[in-house]
Write a protein that holds these residues in place. Structure first.
Motif, PDB file in Angstrom:
ATOM      1  N   PHE B  66     -21.958  26.692   4.078  1.00  0.00           N
ATOM      2  CA  PHE B  66     -22.978  27.739   4.026  1.00  0.00           C
ATOM      3  C   PHE B  66     -22.261  29.058   3.806  1.00  0.00           C
ATOM      4  O   PHE B  66     -21.361  29.398   4.578  1.00  0.00           O
ATOM      5  N   ILE B  67     -22.647  29.756   2.761  1.00  0.00           N
ATOM      6  CA  ILE B  67     -22.076  31.089   2.564  1.00  0.00           C
ATOM      7  C   ILE B  67     -23.209  32.108   2.487  1.00  0.00           C
ATOM      8  O   ILE B  67     -24.378  31.739   2.345  1.00  0.00           O
ATOM      9  N   GLY B  68     -22.847  33.364   2.587  1.00  0.00           N
ATOM     10  CA  GLY B  68     -23.846  34.417   2.504  1.00  0.00           C
ATOM     11  C   GLY B  68     -23.404  35.604   3.325  1.00  0.00           C
ATOM     12  O   GLY B  68     -22.538  35.469   4.186  1.00  0.00           O
ATOM     13  N   LEU B 202     -19.519  23.289  11.998  1.00  0.00           N
ATOM     14  CA  LEU B 202     -18.443  24.237  12.285  1.00  0.00           C
ATOM     15  C   LEU B 202     -18.887  25.637  11.878  1.00  0.00           C
ATOM     16  O   LEU B 202     -19.243  25.857  10.719  1.00  0.00           O
ATOM     17  N   ASP B 203     -18.877  26.557  12.841  1.00  0.00           N
ATOM     18  CA  ASP B 203     -19.311  27.918  12.564  1.00  0.00           C
ATOM     19  C   ASP B 203     -18.084  28.822  12.412  1.00  0.00           C
ATOM     20  O   ASP B 203     -17.480  29.220  13.397  1.00  0.00           O
ATOM     21  N   GLU B 204     -17.714  29.111  11.186  1.00  0.00           N
ATOM     22  CA  GLU B 204     -16.520  29.921  10.896  1.00  0.00           C
ATOM     23  C   GLU B 204     -15.325  29.482  11.735  1.00  0.00           C
ATOM     24  O   GLU B 204     -14.753  30.284  12.474  1.00  0.00           O
ATOM     25  N   PRO B 205     -14.924  28.218  11.630  1.00  0.00           N
ATOM     26  CA  PRO B 205     -13.920  27.686  12.557  1.00  0.00           C
ATOM     27  C   PRO B 205     -12.538  28.293  12.369  1.00  0.00           C
ATOM     28  O   PRO B 205     -11.701  28.195  13.254  1.00  0.00           O
ATOM     29  N   ILE B 232     -20.116  23.440   7.321  1.00  0.00           N
ATOM     30  CA  ILE B 232     -19.244  24.540   7.731  1.00  0.00           C
ATOM     31  C   ILE B 232     -19.809  25.870   7.247  1.00  0.00           C
ATOM     32  O   ILE B 232     -20.214  26.015   6.101  1.00  0.00           O
ATOM     33  N   VAL B 233     -19.867  26.820   8.161  1.00  0.00           N
ATOM     34  CA  VAL B 233     -20.226  28.186   7.787  1.00  0.00           C
ATOM     35  C   VAL B 233     -18.932  28.930   7.527  1.00  0.00           C
ATOM     36  O   VAL B 233     -17.988  28.819   8.307  1.00  0.00           O
TER      37      VAL B 233
END
Ligand SMILES: Nc1ncnc2c1ncn2[C@@H]1O[C@H](COP(=O)(O)OP(=O)(O)OP(=O)(O)O)[C@@H](O)[C@H]1O
Ligand SMILES: [Mg+2]
Lengths: 329, 282
Positions: B66-68, B202-205, B232-233
């Motif tokens: 996920f990007i943004g 994973l949130d900005e791991p 993954i973010v």
């Protein structure tokens, strides 16, 4: 150029002419500040030392006369100048222990409820009411204990305790129930120290980072598992700190205990029997102490209370250190 | 800047087993568990709407990134997949997120058992202040694995899967807090893997890690994608290009575009996507 390089702060702001003066001024301020704080910081241990010396000197005659027996003997006979403080030492420790035994789970329950479960509209009022318990004067607790708690204990709770199979047969709950007793003193102490333990515990529980809670939840922990496995262990050393604070209060508490414990120079295994504490003993007898040795004996009791408090605090602090290190080692 | 990085994407690495990314759009991989499908999913924090009608397919056995720009709802959506975000007071949602066809927001589904199937790793590593062993063993223990030897086995296997075993095998009983940041983050991955999840969020791991530790995490994700669904973010578009099979671009609470990562970075369909990946905003 050399001096410019040595003072880069000044060179970056050539038009700020006040800067050099400000640095010098704050340097003087700094050193005054440092000396003052050092003096205050040193003042406390020096004061403590003076108190210890003063009490020690006053207690010396009694300690010299009775030696180690002062700590182990149960005879307290001012007319004949015989003094042994064992019942008071025993009573102080046992009543404080009962207080912690009862107050700790309750206070933890209150703290966990307030930090984890209470809706936010309930949190503030309940926390305020619990904190208010700490503001009630000790003599009011004593009165309440005499008129409400003791009759209740004597007429309902104590017979019930003695009637419990097995437990009721142990020496702990032996003998007739009069009212004034180690149990009622311990109970009143429990109520008095509860707000301290719960306030500290609540603060440290609320300070547990959200990331720790989420770590547990994200692994499939229920709310209870999250609290018992992640939140409470994380807050453990803080909670123990709160318990120490409560213990300190319980050891030194005088008025309410004096009104409830019965003031009898006798060590009884039974919690239903009356007893004495060091603080009560001093409060009760100091005004009427005429003999020099009697006065000195009371000072010696004070010295022992001082030492017991130091030892207990030291032990507890060591425990906190151990516990908080456990997580890291 | 974004165009040449695609060439370094994971498809260049020779060791990869043949993969069936048949369509350029993500479609469920029905041979494996762990397919996620969001259907018109919207999310509110009190009166503030954070997600608008997000519909997306996240296939099993692939990495979806996920990007943004910041605040566009990436974390909100990610944390909705294990219902962690729903715990925030005042939060509510509409629509559905299905895990293998079952709506995870249906009343019959227990969020606790959902979270055993959907593991999560956070931006800031958060090991418990316990030993390395106890950190990894925590999930299996609370989820009912009692046998010691079984737990020993899970701990070793999970640490191996997280590429941490060799570094910690002699100090399993020491505190997890003594590890480096990158090691702690891999420990958190091992801890999540110990539950044998079907999905790993994973949130900005790696956003707080140095380049070498980041590379280790990326290699790890690359290895793990043949075993489970990975979401993954990331703020780092090179990272998205390196590790992911699919990329979803979020903007202002909406899913703007989702596509095969190579396609999304070379020929974005939406103008907003192109503006973002070429660095014109965000
Ligand atoms: N706990 C919360 N309470 C209220 N609003 C929130 C909360 N968490 C996030 N928001 C809001 O929801 C929106 C989306 O936030 P989110 O954290 O999902 O964004 P993000 O894409 O992950 O951003 P970032 O890249 O900075 O992590 C933001 O406007 C944010 O302010
Ligand atoms: Mg985020």
């Amino acid at each position: 150029m050399v001096s410019e390089a040595a003072r880069p702060v000044v060179t970056t702001r050539p038009d700020d002419t006040g800067l050099g003066a400000r640095i010098d001024g704050s340097a003087i301020g700094d050193s005054i500040y440092r000396w003052m704080t050092t003096a205050f910081a040193l003042g406390i241990p020096i004061l403590l030392l003076f108190i210890a010396i003063e009490i020690g000197a006053a207690a010396w005659p009694a300690l010299k006369a009775f030696g180690f027996g002062f700590l182990t003997s149960s005879d307290w006979d001012p007319p004949h100048n015989i003094f042994g403080a064992a019942p008071a030492i025993y009573g102080t420790i046992v009543s404080s222990f009962i207080a912690l035994l009862i107050a700790t789970p309750l206070a933890l329950g209150v703290a966990i409820f307030l930090s984890e479960f209470a809706p936010s509209w309930l949190r503030q009022p309940v926390a305020f009411l619990v904190d208010l318990l700490a503001a009630i004067p000790s003599v009011v607790y004593g009165l309440w204990g005499i008129f409400v708690l003791q009759p209740l204990l004597r007429d309902h709770v104590m017979p019930l305790l003695s009637a419990i199979p097995l437990l009721g047969q142990t020496p702990l709950f032996e003998g007739p129930a009069y009212g004034p007793s180690m149990l009622s003193a311990g109970l009143i102490l429990a109520i008095m120290v509860l707000p301290f333990i719960s306030a500290v515990s609540r603060e440290v529980l609320m300070a547990v980072p959200r990331s720790q809670r989420e770590a547990a939840l994200a692994l499939g922990a229920t709310k209870w598992e999250m609290i018992s496995d992640a939140v409470v262990p994380y807050a453990r050393s803080g909670i123990i700190g709160g318990i120490i604070l409560g213990l300190g209060r319980a050891l030194g508490e005088t008025m309410a205990v004096t009104m409830l414990i019965g003031n009898v120079h006798k060590i009884s295994a039974s919690l239903l029997a009356p007893g004495y504490t060091m603080a009560s003993l001093i409060a009760n007898e100091f005004a009427e102490a005429t003999g020099d040795l009697h006065l000195s004996a009371l000072m010696a009791v004070g010295a022992v209370l001082f030492v017991v408090t130091l030892i207990v605090n030291g032990l507890a602090r060591w425990l906190v250190w151990r516990v908080s290190r456990e997580g890291q080692s | 800047m974004s165009l040449q990085i695609v060439g370094t994407g994971n498809r260049e690495r020779g060791t990869e087993a043949p993969r069936s990314v048949g369509s350029q759009f993500p479609v469920p991989d029905s041979r494996h568990p762990g397919n996620i499908q969001a259907k018109d999913f919207s999310f509110w924090y009190g009166p503030k709407q954070a997600l608008y009608d997000v519909s997306i397919t996240i296939p099993a056995r692939a990495v979806t990134a996920f990007i943004g720009p910041s605040g566009c709802g990436k974390s909100t959506f990610l944390r909705s997949i294990n219902r962690l975000q729903g715990l925030i007071p005042g939060a509510r949602q509409t629509g559905a997120i299905e895990l293998d066809g079952e709506n995870i927001y249906s009343a019959s589904l227990n969020p606790v058992s959902l979270r055993q199937r959907v593991g999560m790793v956070f931006q800031r590593w958060n090991p418990f202040p316990k030993s390395i062993y106890d950190n990894v063993a925590y999930g299996p223990r609370i989820n009912g694995t009692a046998s010691r030897s079984k737990i020993d086995e899970i701990v070793e296997q999970s640490l191996r899967r997280a590429a941490l075993w060799d570094e910690v095998k002699d100090r399993l009983r020491q505190s997890a807090l003594g590890l480096s940041g990158g090691q702690q983050q891999r420990l958190c991955i091992a801890r999540a893997l110990a539950n044998e999840p079907e999905v790993l969020l994973l949130d900005e791991p790696a956003s707080a890690l140095d380049p070498i530790a980041t590379q280790k995490i990326e290699e790890l994700l690359y290895e793990l994608r043949s075993e489970l669904t990975i979401v993954i973010v990331t703020h780092n578009m090179q990272q998205a290009a390196r590790v992911s099979d699919y990329t979803a671009f979020f903007y202002l609470g909406r899913l703007v575009e989702v596509n095969n990562t190579g396609q999304l970075f070379t020929t974005p369909r939406e103008e907003r996507t192109e503006a973002y990946i070429t660095g014109r905003f965000g």
